[in-house]
Design a protein around this motif. Structure first.
Motif, PDB file in Angstrom:
ATOM      1  N   UNK A   1      15.587  -2.967  -2.526  1.00  0.00           N
ATOM      2  CA  UNK A   1      16.689  -3.458  -3.346  1.00  0.00           C
ATOM      3  C   UNK A   1      16.157  -4.166  -4.586  1.00  0.00           C
ATOM      4  N   UNK A   2      14.797  -4.205  -4.706  1.00  0.00           N
ATOM      5  CA  UNK A   2      14.167  -4.893  -5.827  1.00  0.00           C
ATOM      6  C   UNK A   2      13.535  -3.886  -6.777  1.00  0.00           C
ATOM      7  N   UNK A   3      13.451  -4.290  -8.027  1.00  0.00           N
ATOM      8  CA  UNK A   3      12.785  -3.451  -9.023  1.00  0.00           C
ATOM      9  C   UNK A   3      11.335  -3.229  -8.592  1.00  0.00           C
ATOM     10  N   UNK A   4      10.907  -1.969  -8.598  1.00  0.00           N
ATOM     11  CA  UNK A   4       9.570  -1.633  -8.117  1.00  0.00           C
ATOM     12  C   UNK A   4       8.470  -2.230  -8.989  1.00  0.00           C
TER      13      UNK A   4
ATOM     14  N   UNK B   1      21.875  -7.602 -11.456  1.00  0.00           N
ATOM     15  CA  UNK B   1      23.299  -7.680 -11.106  1.00  0.00           C
ATOM     16  C   UNK B   1      23.961  -6.302 -11.106  1.00  0.00           C
ATOM     17  N   UNK B   2      23.564  -5.468 -12.076  1.00  0.00           N
ATOM     18  CA  UNK B   2      24.243  -4.173 -12.213  1.00  0.00           C
ATOM     19  C   UNK B   2      23.530  -3.060 -11.445  1.00  0.00           C
ATOM     20  N   UNK B   3      22.704  -3.405 -10.490  1.00  0.00           N
ATOM     21  CA  UNK B   3      22.079  -2.392  -9.634  1.00  0.00           C
ATOM     22  C   UNK B   3      20.815  -1.802 -10.234  1.00  0.00           C
ATOM     23  N   UNK B   4      20.089  -1.055  -9.418  1.00  0.00           N
ATOM     24  CA  UNK B   4      18.829  -0.453  -9.837  1.00  0.00           C
ATOM     25  C   UNK B   4      19.061   1.001 -10.231  1.00  0.00           C
ATOM     26  N   UNK B   5      18.242   1.501 -11.173  1.00  0.00           N
ATOM     27  CA  UNK B   5      18.274   2.941 -11.464  1.00  0.00           C
ATOM     28  C   UNK B   5      17.169   3.599 -10.649  1.00  0.00           C
TER      29      UNK B   5
END
Ligand code: ZN
Ligand code: ZN
Length: 218
Positions: A4-7, A14-18
């Motif tokens: 759920x975290x940026x790699x 807040x607006x989610x990961x791509x």
């Protein structure tokens, strides 16, 4: 199992990961395009979609392969691999909240003993005395495999930090404390200790070696 975290930076936006389009987020998901670009060199070897029965682990080649960082290779393991049934828990990482399983082709798989494998033996040391158990010392472990017990992807950067943490711990072993029944270190192993070691290690690698994208310990 996607994070759920940026790699790259470890943030939870807040607006989610791509999700990376190459692996559909299996090993790469980012808060921004900047993070995705900066992480590409590190991410590339693990950028492919994986099946529900596949886990990214690390193959540790034996001591014939030098220097030590060339002993670590990414490997995609099927969940039918014996590491998931016969693999042993690495006790130091378990105490530090990062449980790993380790499997030796010779000790567990019965393949002919080959060479020693120093990184593998380090990972297997016991927290009460800083030594690997007898069955790891009596036989050359040869090629070994490591996976995260939670089956999340194990990266080469993470295993590098973990190995260097063990190496550091072995440098500061105090046998006097161990014989008094206190374990060989002046403070107990903890997730905080590993985390602060990882932060310092990455900072040093980034400033000294300029290692792009190496700024999150997943
Ligand atoms: Zn990011
Ligand atoms: Zn990818």
């Amino acid at each position: 199992m996607p994070s759920s975290r940026c790699s790259k930076c470890g943030k939870v936006p807040d607006d989610g990961l791509r999700n990376c389009s190459g692996c559909h987020g299996a090993t790469g998901a980012y808060c921004s395009l900047e993070c995705q670009k900066a992480h590409w060199k590190i991410h590339k070897p693990m950028c492919r979609p994986i099946g529900p029965n596949e886990v990214w682990g690390i193959k540790i080649l034996d001591n014939r392969h030098q220097p030590w960082f060339s002993q670590f290779q990414h490997v995609l393991l099927n969940t039918s691999h014996p590491i998931f049934t016969k693999g042993e828990l690495c006790p130091v990482t378990a105490k530090c909240g990062y449980p790993l399983l380790i499997y030796s082709d010779s000790i567990h798989g019965g393949l002919p003993a080959q060479e020693d494998n120093q990184p593998a033996v380090y990972l297997r040391i016991e927290p009460h005395d800083g030594f690997a158990p007898m069955h790891w010392q009596m036989q050359e472990p040869g090629t070994c495999y490591v996976v995260r017990q939670d089956r999340k992807p194990l990266t080469k950067e993470a295993i590098e930090i973990i190995y260097n943490f063990h190496s550091y711990l072995l440098d500061i072993v105090n046998l006097e404390l161990a014989t008094n029944g206190h374990g060989p270190w002046r403070k107990p192993l903890s997730p905080e200790w590993l985390k602060s070691f990882a932060d310092d290690y990455r900072q040093e690698e980034i400033s000294r070696e300029g290692r792009k994208g190496f700024d999150f310990f997943p």
